[in-house]
Design a protein around this motif. Structure first.
Motif, PDB file in Angstrom:
ATOM      1  N   VAL A  25      68.452  46.305   1.279  1.00  0.00           N
ATOM      2  CA  VAL A  25      69.042  46.414   0.172  1.00  0.00           C
ATOM      3  C   VAL A  25      68.128  47.006  -1.001  1.00  0.00           C
ATOM      4  CG1 VAL A  25      68.103  44.036  -0.462  1.00  0.00           C
ATOM      5  CG2 VAL A  25      70.418  45.030  -1.866  1.00  0.00           C
ATOM      6  N   LEU A  26      66.688  46.817  -0.585  1.00  0.00           N
ATOM      7  CA  LEU A  26      65.676  47.525  -1.492  1.00  0.00           C
ATOM      8  C   LEU A  26      65.176  48.933  -1.093  1.00  0.00           C
ATOM      9  CD1 LEU A  26      63.291  44.531  -1.643  1.00  0.00           C
ATOM     10  CD2 LEU A  26      65.167  45.054  -3.077  1.00  0.00           C
ATOM     11  N   ARG A  27      65.610  49.261   0.181  1.00  0.00           N
ATOM     12  CA  ARG A  27      65.058  50.703   0.594  1.00  0.00           C
ATOM     13  C   ARG A  27      65.412  51.950  -0.157  1.00  0.00           C
ATOM     14  NH1 ARG A  27      66.786  50.691   5.918  1.00  0.00           N
ATOM     15  NH2 ARG A  27      65.565  49.197   6.564  1.00  0.00           N
ATOM     16  N   LEU A  28      66.625  51.897  -0.194  1.00  0.00           N
ATOM     17  CA  LEU A  28      67.117  53.255  -0.829  1.00  0.00           C
ATOM     18  C   LEU A  28      66.808  53.462  -2.450  1.00  0.00           C
ATOM     19  CD1 LEU A  28      68.832  55.733  -0.532  1.00  0.00           C
ATOM     20  CD2 LEU A  28      70.933  54.319  -1.271  1.00  0.00           C
ATOM     21  N   PRO A  29      66.996  52.292  -3.263  1.00  0.00           N
ATOM     22  CA  PRO A  29      66.354  52.524  -4.541  1.00  0.00           C
ATOM     23  C   PRO A  29      64.727  52.859  -4.591  1.00  0.00           C
ATOM     24  CG  PRO A  29      67.608  50.329  -4.417  1.00  0.00           C
ATOM     25  CD  PRO A  29      67.331  50.902  -2.812  1.00  0.00           C
ATOM     26  N   VAL A  30      64.049  52.166  -3.823  1.00  0.00           N
ATOM     27  CA  VAL A  30      62.793  52.412  -3.706  1.00  0.00           C
ATOM     28  C   VAL A  30      62.311  54.144  -3.224  1.00  0.00           C
ATOM     29  CG1 VAL A  30      60.460  51.922  -2.767  1.00  0.00           C
ATOM     30  CG2 VAL A  30      61.960  49.900  -3.616  1.00  0.00           C
ATOM     31  N   LEU A  31      63.043  54.201  -2.308  1.00  0.00           N
ATOM     32  CA  LEU A  31      62.744  55.521  -1.776  1.00  0.00           C
ATOM     33  C   LEU A  31      63.213  56.672  -2.713  1.00  0.00           C
ATOM     34  CD1 LEU A  31      63.638  55.232   1.915  1.00  0.00           C
ATOM     35  CD2 LEU A  31      61.315  55.481   1.069  1.00  0.00           C
ATOM     36  N   LEU A  32      64.396  56.445  -3.504  1.00  0.00           N
ATOM     37  CA  LEU A  32      65.104  57.194  -4.629  1.00  0.00           C
ATOM     38  C   LEU A  32      63.714  57.411  -5.546  1.00  0.00           C
ATOM     39  CD1 LEU A  32      67.334  58.756  -5.673  1.00  0.00           C
ATOM     40  CD2 LEU A  32      67.914  56.734  -6.748  1.00  0.00           C
ATOM     41  N   LEU A  33      63.256  56.173  -6.053  1.00  0.00           N
ATOM     42  CA  LEU A  33      62.296  56.253  -7.165  1.00  0.00           C
ATOM     43  C   LEU A  33      61.022  56.952  -6.823  1.00  0.00           C
ATOM     44  CD1 LEU A  33      61.108  55.476  -9.893  1.00  0.00           C
ATOM     45  CD2 LEU A  33      60.156  53.278  -8.711  1.00  0.00           C
ATOM     46  N   TRP A  34      60.667  56.739  -5.285  1.00  0.00           N
ATOM     47  CA  TRP A  34      59.268  57.452  -5.013  1.00  0.00           C
ATOM     48  C   TRP A  34      59.368  59.119  -4.764  1.00  0.00           C
ATOM     49  CZ3 TRP A  34      58.147  53.906  -0.228  1.00  0.00           C
ATOM     50  CH2 TRP A  34      57.574  52.792  -0.571  1.00  0.00           C
ATOM     51  N   GLU A  95      74.058  49.530  -9.181  1.00  0.00           N
ATOM     52  CA  GLU A  95      75.170  50.719  -9.612  1.00  0.00           C
ATOM     53  C   GLU A  95      74.257  51.662 -10.611  1.00  0.00           C
ATOM     54  OE1 GLU A  95      75.733  47.555  -9.552  1.00  0.00           O
ATOM     55  OE2 GLU A  95      77.681  47.380  -8.230  1.00  0.00           O
ATOM     56  N   ALA A  96      73.378  51.062 -11.303  1.00  0.00           N
ATOM     57  CA  ALA A  96      72.774  51.607 -12.361  1.00  0.00           C
ATOM     58  C   ALA A  96      71.731  52.572 -11.635  1.00  0.00           C
ATOM     59  CB  ALA A  96      72.077  50.739 -13.443  1.00  0.00           C
ATOM     60  N   VAL A  97      71.048  52.059 -10.603  1.00  0.00           N
ATOM     61  CA  VAL A  97      70.013  52.732  -9.918  1.00  0.00           C
ATOM     62  C   VAL A  97      70.678  54.168  -9.405  1.00  0.00           C
ATOM     63  CG1 VAL A  97      68.784  53.118  -7.652  1.00  0.00           C
ATOM     64  CG2 VAL A  97      68.660  51.142  -8.971  1.00  0.00           C
ATOM     65  N   ALA A  98      72.014  53.801  -8.787  1.00  0.00           N
ATOM     66  CA  ALA A  98      72.853  54.911  -8.180  1.00  0.00           C
ATOM     67  C   ALA A  98      73.149  55.951  -9.185  1.00  0.00           C
ATOM     68  CB  ALA A  98      74.089  54.500  -7.620  1.00  0.00           C
ATOM     69  N   ALA A  99      73.683  55.590 -10.603  1.00  0.00           N
ATOM     70  CA  ALA A  99      74.217  56.441 -11.485  1.00  0.00           C
ATOM     71  C   ALA A  99      72.939  57.188 -12.085  1.00  0.00           C
ATOM     72  CB  ALA A  99      74.618  55.552 -12.673  1.00  0.00           C
ATOM     73  N   SER A 137      65.904  50.636 -14.026  1.00  0.00           N
ATOM     74  CA  SER A 137      67.129  50.340 -13.140  1.00  0.00           C
ATOM     75  C   SER A 137      66.409  49.888 -11.830  1.00  0.00           C
ATOM     76  CB  SER A 137      67.952  51.470 -12.704  1.00  0.00           C
ATOM     77  OG  SER A 137      68.457  51.814 -14.267  1.00  0.00           O
ATOM     78  N   VAL A 138      65.447  50.681 -11.122  1.00  0.00           N
ATOM     79  CA  VAL A 138      64.804  50.119  -9.845  1.00  0.00           C
ATOM     80  C   VAL A 138      64.188  48.819 -10.151  1.00  0.00           C
ATOM     81  CG1 VAL A 138      63.182  50.888  -7.971  1.00  0.00           C
ATOM     82  CG2 VAL A 138      64.936  52.439  -8.932  1.00  0.00           C
ATOM     83  N   LEU A 139      63.298  48.683 -11.210  1.00  0.00           N
ATOM     84  CA  LEU A 139      62.675  47.509 -11.403  1.00  0.00           C
ATOM     85  C   LEU A 139      63.403  46.356 -11.503  1.00  0.00           C
ATOM     86  CD1 LEU A 139      59.727  48.643 -13.526  1.00  0.00           C
ATOM     87  CD2 LEU A 139      59.343  47.810 -11.300  1.00  0.00           C
TER      88      LEU A 139
END
Length: 174
Positions: A25-34, A95-99, A137-139
């Motif tokens: 559940v954390l992997r995709l948002p963190v990788l996206l941010l990185w 959802e905000a991270v995805a947007a 959003s990620v935080l």
């Protein structure tokens, strides 16, 4: 004493980074941010004012490059509160991270394929809808999946990781 604190901080940061990557559940948002932070630091010198002398290859003057930065800044200022309201109203930061991630990716793609200054403006407009909202959003998403006593460590770890990625990207400038 300072060295021991520094080593403890590095160890904690490494553990949190491993936890971010191991939890689905954390992997995709963190990788996206990185990826966004590292990629942004790589292309910043290619699209920033230092690249443009009097006229760039795609026809943007220094004034137009300034307009591009202004577009991103103004749109970001207007949309960050909307993302915050969206997160609060839906209780879903993912959802905000995805947007935000979608807007960042689409804006970068439009800017990369730009054949004219108008396309650079359009890409910057779309990029502005996600650029400043991605980190909060990620935080928000990460902090909703950690214990209350871990939240400050999570924020500090993300700040450290993004700073390290930004420095690494800037060292590889085009």
């Amino acid at each position: 004493m300072v060295a021991a604190l520094f080593l403890t901080s590095l160890r904690d940061n490494g553990r949190l980074a491993a936890r971010f990557c191991s939890a689905p559940v954390l992997r995709l948002p963190v990788l996206l941010l990185w990826v966004a932070v590292f990629g942004g630091s790589l292309h910043a010198p290619c699209t920033g004012p230092s690249r443009f002398t009097s006229q760039s290859a795609d026809g943007a003057s220094q004034e137009q490059v300034g307009n591009i930065s202004a577009i991103i800044s103004v749109v970001s200022m207007l949309t960050v509160p909307l993302y915050g309201h969206f997160i609060d109203a839906t209780a879903g930061a993912l959802e905000a991270v995805a947007a935000a991630g979608f807007c960042c990716a689409l804006g970068c793609a439009v800017r990369a394929a730009a054949l004219s200054v108008a396309w650079l403006y359009a890409g910057s407009l779309v990029l502005g809808f996600g650029a400043a909202s991605l980190l909060p959003s990620v935080l928000s998403h990460l902090s909703s999946h950690c214990a209350p006593d871990e939240k400050r460590k999570v924020v500090a770890a993300v700040a450290f990781q993004t700073s390290l990625l930004r420095l690494d990207g800037q060292s590889r400038r085009c």
